[in-house]
Design a protein around this motif. Structure first.
Motif, PDB file in Angstrom:
ATOM      1  N   LEU A   7      -4.919  -5.684  -7.987  1.00  9.50           N
ATOM      2  CA  LEU A   7      -5.523  -4.927  -7.729  1.00  9.50           C
ATOM      3  C   LEU A   7      -4.881  -3.956  -5.909  1.00  9.50           C
ATOM      4  CD1 LEU A   7      -8.443  -3.229  -7.995  1.00  9.50           C
ATOM      5  CD2 LEU A   7      -9.594  -5.572  -6.533  1.00  9.50           C
ATOM      6  N   ILE A   8      -4.636  -5.053  -5.132  1.00  8.46           N
ATOM      7  CA  ILE A   8      -4.413  -5.122  -3.575  1.00  8.46           C
ATOM      8  C   ILE A   8      -2.731  -4.294  -3.952  1.00  8.46           C
ATOM      9  CG2 ILE A   8      -3.630  -6.082  -1.990  1.00  8.46           C
ATOM     10  CD1 ILE A   8      -6.400  -6.818  -1.946  1.00  8.46           C
ATOM     11  N   LEU A   9      -1.945  -4.390  -4.444  1.00  9.52           N
ATOM     12  CA  LEU A   9      -1.232  -3.796  -5.076  1.00  9.52           C
ATOM     13  C   LEU A   9      -1.598  -2.585  -5.496  1.00  9.52           C
ATOM     14  CD1 LEU A   9       1.654  -6.763  -6.441  1.00  9.52           C
ATOM     15  CD2 LEU A   9       2.052  -5.390  -3.905  1.00  9.52           C
ATOM     16  N   SER A  10      -1.702  -2.249  -6.176  1.00  3.37           N
ATOM     17  CA  SER A  10      -2.391  -0.818  -6.846  1.00  3.37           C
ATOM     18  C   SER A  10      -3.380  -0.445  -5.762  1.00  3.37           C
ATOM     19  CB  SER A  10      -3.416  -1.446  -7.708  1.00  3.37           C
ATOM     20  OG  SER A  10      -2.624  -2.005  -8.880  1.00  3.37           O
ATOM     21  N   LYS A  11      -3.631  -0.481  -4.585  1.00  2.20           N
ATOM     22  CA  LYS A  11      -4.532   0.606  -3.247  1.00  2.20           C
ATOM     23  C   LYS A  11      -2.934   0.370  -2.284  1.00  2.20           C
ATOM     24  CE  LYS A  11      -8.889  -1.394  -4.855  1.00  2.20           C
ATOM     25  NZ  LYS A  11      -9.582  -0.453  -4.291  1.00  2.20           N
ATOM     26  N   SER A  13      -0.263   0.707  -3.219  1.00  2.00           N
ATOM     27  CA  SER A  13       1.493   1.586  -4.001  1.00  2.00           C
ATOM     28  C   SER A  13       2.283   2.856  -3.009  1.00  2.00           C
ATOM     29  CB  SER A  13       1.538   1.707  -5.046  1.00  2.00           C
ATOM     30  OG  SER A  13       0.281   2.164  -5.423  1.00  2.00           O
ATOM     31  N   PHE A  14       0.380   3.124  -2.695  1.00  2.00           N
ATOM     32  CA  PHE A  14       0.914   4.616  -1.574  1.00  2.00           C
ATOM     33  C   PHE A  14       1.995   4.761  -0.750  1.00  2.00           C
ATOM     34  CE2 PHE A  14      -2.571   3.279   0.284  1.00  2.00           C
ATOM     35  CZ  PHE A  14      -1.599   3.673   1.994  1.00  2.00           C
ATOM     36  N   ASP A  15       2.114   2.926  -0.099  1.00  2.00           N
ATOM     37  CA  ASP A  15       2.972   2.859   1.279  1.00  2.00           C
ATOM     38  C   ASP A  15       3.549   2.020   1.288  1.00  2.00           C
ATOM     39  OD1 ASP A  15       3.745   1.391   3.013  1.00  2.00           O
ATOM     40  OD2 ASP A  15       2.447   3.437   4.510  1.00  2.00           O
ATOM     41  N   LYS A  16       5.583   2.328   0.871  1.00  2.00           N
ATOM     42  CA  LYS A  16       6.066   1.347   0.603  1.00  2.00           C
ATOM     43  C   LYS A  16       6.682   0.176   0.728  1.00  2.00           C
ATOM     44  CE  LYS A  16       9.714   4.342  -1.477  1.00  2.00           C
ATOM     45  NZ  LYS A  16       9.578   4.639  -2.628  1.00  2.00           N
ATOM     46  N   THR A  17       5.697  -0.001   2.489  1.00  2.00           N
ATOM     47  CA  THR A  17       5.915  -0.873   3.201  1.00  2.00           C
ATOM     48  C   THR A  17       4.925  -1.915   3.299  1.00  2.00           C
ATOM     49  OG1 THR A  17       6.623   0.343   4.722  1.00  2.00           O
ATOM     50  CG2 THR A  17       6.172  -1.821   5.915  1.00  2.00           C
ATOM     51  N   LEU A  18       3.952  -1.221   3.201  1.00  2.00           N
ATOM     52  CA  LEU A  18       2.514  -1.764   2.217  1.00  2.00           C
ATOM     53  C   LEU A  18       2.103  -2.567   1.486  1.00  2.00           C
ATOM     54  CD1 LEU A  18      -0.752   0.346   3.772  1.00  2.00           C
ATOM     55  CD2 LEU A  18      -0.133  -1.813   4.435  1.00  2.00           C
ATOM     56  N   PHE A  19       3.120  -1.957   0.821  1.00  2.00           N
ATOM     57  CA  PHE A  19       3.741  -2.540  -0.269  1.00  2.00           C
ATOM     58  C   PHE A  19       4.417  -3.757  -0.571  1.00  2.00           C
ATOM     59  CE2 PHE A  19       5.930  -2.702  -4.428  1.00  2.00           C
ATOM     60  CZ  PHE A  19       4.931  -2.954  -5.965  1.00  2.00           C
ATOM     61  N   GLU A  44       6.625  -3.251 -15.229  1.00  2.00           N
ATOM     62  CA  GLU A  44       6.253  -1.816 -15.749  1.00  2.00           C
ATOM     63  C   GLU A  44       5.514  -0.891 -14.783  1.00  2.00           C
ATOM     64  OE1 GLU A  44       2.868  -4.437 -17.988  1.00  2.00           O
ATOM     65  OE2 GLU A  44       4.941  -5.218 -19.450  1.00  2.00           O
ATOM     66  N   LYS A  45       4.668  -1.776 -13.969  1.00  2.00           N
ATOM     67  CA  LYS A  45       3.583  -0.021 -12.977  1.00  2.00           C
ATOM     68  C   LYS A  45       4.298   0.683 -12.230  1.00  2.00           C
ATOM     69  CE  LYS A  45      -0.879   0.055 -11.711  1.00  2.00           C
ATOM     70  NZ  LYS A  45      -1.553   1.128 -12.207  1.00  2.00           N
ATOM     71  N   PHE A  46       5.573   0.119 -11.684  1.00  2.00           N
ATOM     72  CA  PHE A  46       6.217   0.711 -10.850  1.00  2.00           C
ATOM     73  C   PHE A  46       7.459   0.442 -10.726  1.00  2.00           C
ATOM     74  CE2 PHE A  46       2.401  -2.218  -8.702  1.00  2.00           C
ATOM     75  CZ  PHE A  46       1.715  -0.756  -9.020  1.00  2.00           C
ATOM     76  N   THR A  47       7.638   0.752 -11.855  1.00  2.00           N
ATOM     77  CA  THR A  47       9.285   0.759 -11.907  1.00  2.00           C
ATOM     78  C   THR A  47       9.453   2.354 -11.103  1.00  2.00           C
ATOM     79  OG1 THR A  47       9.667  -0.172 -13.867  1.00  2.00           O
ATOM     80  CG2 THR A  47      11.354   1.367 -13.299  1.00  2.00           C
ATOM     81  N   ASP A  48       8.890   3.783 -11.216  1.00  2.00           N
ATOM     82  CA  ASP A  48       9.460   4.632 -10.950  1.00  2.00           C
ATOM     83  C   ASP A  48       9.750   4.638  -9.453  1.00  2.00           C
ATOM     84  OD1 ASP A  48       9.967   5.688 -13.284  1.00  2.00           O
ATOM     85  OD2 ASP A  48       7.247   6.233 -13.555  1.00  2.00           O
TER      86      ASP A  48
END
Length: 71
Positions: A7-11, A13-19, A44-48
């Motif tokens: 959940l946290i990673l999904s939220k 994911s807009f910011d590379k540093t936070l991710f 699976e989710k963040f490959t792109d």
């Protein structure tokens, strides 16, 4: 705990540093079997958008070995 990390990673994911920061934090809290699942889910989710980060964070871990180490 794994679902919470997802959940946290999904939220963030807009910011590379936070991710990356949250992904590194998750390595300290999850068990080995959860880390294996998390790595698969991230691939699976963040490959792109975060493939390099996921590979860099998980690369030092030998999840196939029972005695894996987190630096």
């Amino acid at each position: 705990m794994l679902e919470y990390v997802k959940l946290i990673l999904s939220k963030v994911s807009f910011d590379k540093t936070l991710f990356e920061r949250e992904l590194i934090k998750s390595l300290k809290t999850l068990k080995k079997d959860e880390l294996i699942q998390l790595k698969q889910w991230c691939n699976e989710k963040f490959t792109d958008i975060h493939l390099l980060i996921v590979n860099r964070v998980f690369q030092p871990l030998d999840l196939a070995n029972e005695n894996y180490l987190i630096n």
